[in-house]
Design a protein around this motif. Structure first.
Motif, PDB file in Angstrom:
ATOM      1  N   PHE A   1      43.979  59.480 -28.284  1.00  0.00           N
ATOM      2  CA  PHE A   1      44.744  60.627 -28.758  1.00  0.00           C
ATOM      3  C   PHE A   1      43.886  61.502 -29.661  1.00  0.00           C
ATOM      4  CE2 PHE A   1      48.013  57.313 -28.107  1.00  0.00           C
ATOM      5  CZ  PHE A   1      48.876  57.994 -27.259  1.00  0.00           C
TER       6      PHE A   1
ATOM      7  N   TYR B   1      45.318  64.264 -25.154  1.00  0.00           N
ATOM      8  CA  TYR B   1      45.063  62.832 -24.997  1.00  0.00           C
ATOM      9  C   TYR B   1      44.270  62.584 -23.721  1.00  0.00           C
ATOM     10  CZ  TYR B   1      48.744  63.068 -21.480  1.00  0.00           C
ATOM     11  OH  TYR B   1      49.480  63.404 -20.374  1.00  0.00           O
TER      12      TYR B   1
ATOM     13  N   GLY C   1      44.297  64.438 -32.548  1.00  0.00           N
ATOM     14  CA  GLY C   1      45.319  65.078 -33.365  1.00  0.00           C
ATOM     15  C   GLY C   1      45.045  64.944 -34.843  1.00  0.00           C
TER      16      GLY C   1
ATOM     17  N   PHE D   1      49.604  64.132 -32.115  1.00  0.00           N
ATOM     18  CA  PHE D   1      48.509  64.440 -31.197  1.00  0.00           C
ATOM     19  C   PHE D   1      48.767  65.728 -30.423  1.00  0.00           C
ATOM     20  CE2 PHE D   1      51.356  61.676 -28.790  1.00  0.00           C
ATOM     21  CZ  PHE D   1      51.427  62.293 -27.544  1.00  0.00           C
TER      22      PHE D   1
END
Length: 717
Positions: free
Chosen positions: A57, A76, A59, A73
């Motif tokens: 992920f 991904y 973020g 996130f």
């Protein structure tokens, strides 16, 4: 320069240990991810997650006021599991249809850590495993190919920076054809994908290279404006000047360029211009064809029955039922069996059903064949109940073919009968009316029954009103109220409302004062959950219906459904969960768009009867007919403890409850209130403010629909 308070972009790698919440409609996920440092909560948009999947992920860490520290996130990458337990969990998650927990265990036991490589490159080796025959292998292979296609499409959509929730919708609609559709005509998604409008399509068009003032973009914009007006406003056309102005505002280009694009769309046949009005081709053809068919139907041979014969047979019916038709009812019955087209209209309690049954019984005595139909499943079921004869939806009668999107019945294969009776015609839009007329033989009689004062059809046009107001089609209007029974004050008051007079409140027709939306909601919940079930023995699922003028806000449909679901059905098990809604076993649900393949129509109400989670299917019982929905079809269903008044047409309920508040001001209209009241058979309860009721009674400003059916009829007949 980066603010010191701005979160730092990071990466989080781990396996999805638990899906806490997932919205099947837009891909929003709240999940628990396990990695070497422990468990973390992640939030964001992700397509088709399964517990056990591994992800990387991208973020930032955020602190939620209620739920604490979370990893939010923005993108991904899917990572394949490497451990035996992870691979087995991955396969048994339902990601690959045909592989459940038992088969997953066998596969991993046979191939170990090479399992995923074998599935990708040598899937034929699955045949080495006991229990996987050719049929099962073929199904798994198909699922593997679909999975690969899905992953490729999602990578492409990600390259266009399309939000994950939008990518989910696009893939569900077009599957492996997604990229081709976006490259060929990105504006097609406006019509095909629910919840994606012009702005999104326009952004995608820019990314795939469509210039701001290209003829392609402007023509698509013009068609979108027109289609939207027809879809949401019920219009069959827009004046050219209005269409050009709206399109120029939306597309931010000069009106002269829009006019050029409009002319191009007309020249190519996508649009039709008539008297400076612009029609979508299909709606122009529907109006034009309908008028020509009506003209043909009016050129029929003379009635073969003498007046004496008809009256004698009618008297037999009266003696058999120990009744006497009034002059208007007698006129309607006789006209229906002797003329090519008859319109029968009137409010509740005026004898429309009695007339329909009279037409049927007279036809039986005269040896005439007939077919009965209505626009929706519920309306057809009700027609069958009151007539004690078979009745079908119009689509079933015309033998709709969902694969070809056409009707098998038409000019080349007309309906074989003497009389066709169509009920609830106010709900019939211009395209369905055209299809029906195409299937009516020149030798058949057509009887159109409906209440012209009800709301018009959801789809384009106002067929019944235009036919009557043209004064070219013989119309019998029943005005005398005959039905005197339990609930008769509802009938009397519906006519008072229709004439703008205040209703007279009785035990059967109540008004409960409630000053605020919150109080209105509280009273409605009490009536549905306790008072009516206890005092009247009403089933809150099948006998009681809340009808609200609007969808949003406190006291709107969404708010009331959430509250009523919790109170009436909150302890049942969850079958499916989305972002803002969920379906629970036994829930009352409504179909919100026509699904001809399932033979279920806009406004049909059912109950959630079961779920097959491994197969991804929800089962709904519609009037004894069990219908399966895949989880990606959940946008066709909504909760129906409360519905909008528009969606209630064609249905009747023992008890109807209507919230009325000044916060609904824009929707307070007389015909809306009249339609809601006429849905009730035994009890009608208005909850709210008397000022709002007065506004509705005095508001006769109905949004005019742009149609030319009436003028066409007046010109040709």
């Amino acid at each position: 320069m980066k603010s010191k308070h701005e979160p730092t972009a990071e990466q989080l790698h781990g396996s999805l240990q638990k899906i806490i919440y997932y919205n099947n409609e837009n891909g929003y996920l709240i999940g628990s991810v396990l990695n070497g440092k422990g468990s973390s909560t992640v939030v964001g948009y992700l397509h088709a997650p399964h517990e056990g999947d591994e992800f990387l992920f991208n973020g930032v860490w955020v602190n939620h006021a209620k739920y604490g520290r979370q990893f939010k996130f923005s993108s991904y990458e899917t990572k394949l599991p490497t451990s035996l337990a992870g691979i087995e969990h991955y396969l048994s998650s339902g990601l690959i249809k045909g592989i459940g927990p038992a088969f997953a265990e066998r596969i991993v036991h046979r191939f170990g850590t090479s399992t995923l490589d074998i599935l990708s490159h040598h899937p034929e080796r699955l045949l080495e495993i006991d229990g996987i025959g050719q049929k099962k292998y073929t199904a798994i292979l198909s699922a593997l190919e679909s999975l690969k296609e899905m992953q490729e499409v999602m990578v492409y959509l990600k390259s266009l920076n399309i939000a994950t929730y939008q990518a989910v919708k696009l893939y569900k609609t077009y599957e492996k054809h997604t990229a081709a559709v976006l490259k060929e005509n990105p504006y097609q998604i406006i019509d095909d994908v629910a919840g994606i409008g012009f702005q999104t399509a326009d952004e995608i068009a820019k990314k795939v290279g469509v210039s701001h003032d290209s003829l392609y973009r402007l023509s698509s914009g013009v068609r979108y404006i027109l289609d939207d007006a027809c879809r949401s406003g019920g219009h069959c056309f827009l004046p050219a000047e209005e269409l050009i102005r709206r399109a120029a505002e939306l597309l931010t280009v000069d009106e002269t360029k829009i006019e050029s694009a409009l002319n191009n769309a007309v020249a190519q046949g996508f649009l039709v211009e008539e008297s400076n009005n612009i029609f979508p081709l299909k709606l122009f053809e529907a109006e034009d064809s309908s008028v020509r068919k009506i003209e043909l139907l009016t050129r029929k041979h003379a009635n073969p029955f003498t007046q004496e014969k008809l009256l004698n047979e009618l008297k037999k019916i009266e003696r058999f039922h120990d009744l006497e038709f009034d002059p208007k009812q007698r006129e309607a019955i006789l006209h229906a069996v002797t003329h090519s087209i008859t319109i029968l209209t009137g409010g509740p309690g005026t004898g429309k059903t009695l007339c329909v049954n009279g037409i049927i019984e007279l036809a039986d005595l005269l040896g005439l064949s007939y077919l009965l139909c209505a626009p929706t499943g519920r309306a057809a079921k009700r027609l069958a109940e009151v007539s004690k004869r078979e009745a079908k939806t119009i689509h079933r009668l015309l033998e709709y073919d969902p694969m070809q999107n056409t009707f098998r019945r038409g000019e080349d294969s007309p309906l074989e009968c003497n009389i066709i009776i169509v009920d609830e015609v106010s709900m019939v839009d211009i395209q369905l009316f055209e299809a029906l007329l195409n299937a009516v033989s020149p030798e058949s009689q057509l009887v159109l029954v409906g209440d012209v004062d009800q709301l018009p059809s959801v789809g384009p046009g106002q067929v019944l009103r235009d036919l009557i107001e043209s004064k070219r089609i013989p119309t019998i209007r029943l005005a005398t109220i005959f039905r005197q029974m339990h609930g008769s004050s509802i009938i009397t008051n519906s006519h008072r409302i229709n004439h703008g007079d205040a209703p007279e409140f009785t035990e059967e027709f109540q008004f409960i004062d409630a000053d605020t939306p919150e109080k209105i909601r509280e009273v409605i919940v009490q009536q549905c959950s306790t008072i009516l079930p206890q005092n009247e023995q009403y089933n809150p699922f099948s006998d009681i219906q809340v009808l609200s003028p609007r969808n949003d806000g406190i006291g709107g449909v969404k708010d009331l459904n959430k509250e009523l679901q919790h109170i009436l059905n909150g302890t049942s098990r969850i079958c499916w969960q989305g972002n803002e809604r969920k379906f629970i076993m036994g829930d009352k649900v409504m179909q919100i768009r026509n699904n001809y393949d399932k033979d279920i129509f806009n406004g049909d109400i059912g109950r959630v009867a079961g779920v097959e989670k491994e197969a991804g299917k929800l089962i709904v019982d519609f009037y004894g007919k069990f219908v399966e929905y895949s989880f990606d079809q959940m946008d066709e269903l909504v909760l129906a403890y409360a519905t909008t008044i528009h969606k209630s047409q064609g249905n009747e309920f023992k008890a109807v409850i209507i919230p009325m508040t000044m916060s609904h001001y824009i929707m307070l209209q007389r015909n809306l209130l009249y339609t809601a009241v006429t849905r009730a058979k035994e009890r009608l309860i208005i909850v709210g403010q008397k000022k709002a009721l007065a506004v509705a009674l005095n508001n006769i400003d109905v949004r005019e629909r742009n149609t030319l059916l009436k003028k066409r009829l007046q010109k040709i007949l």
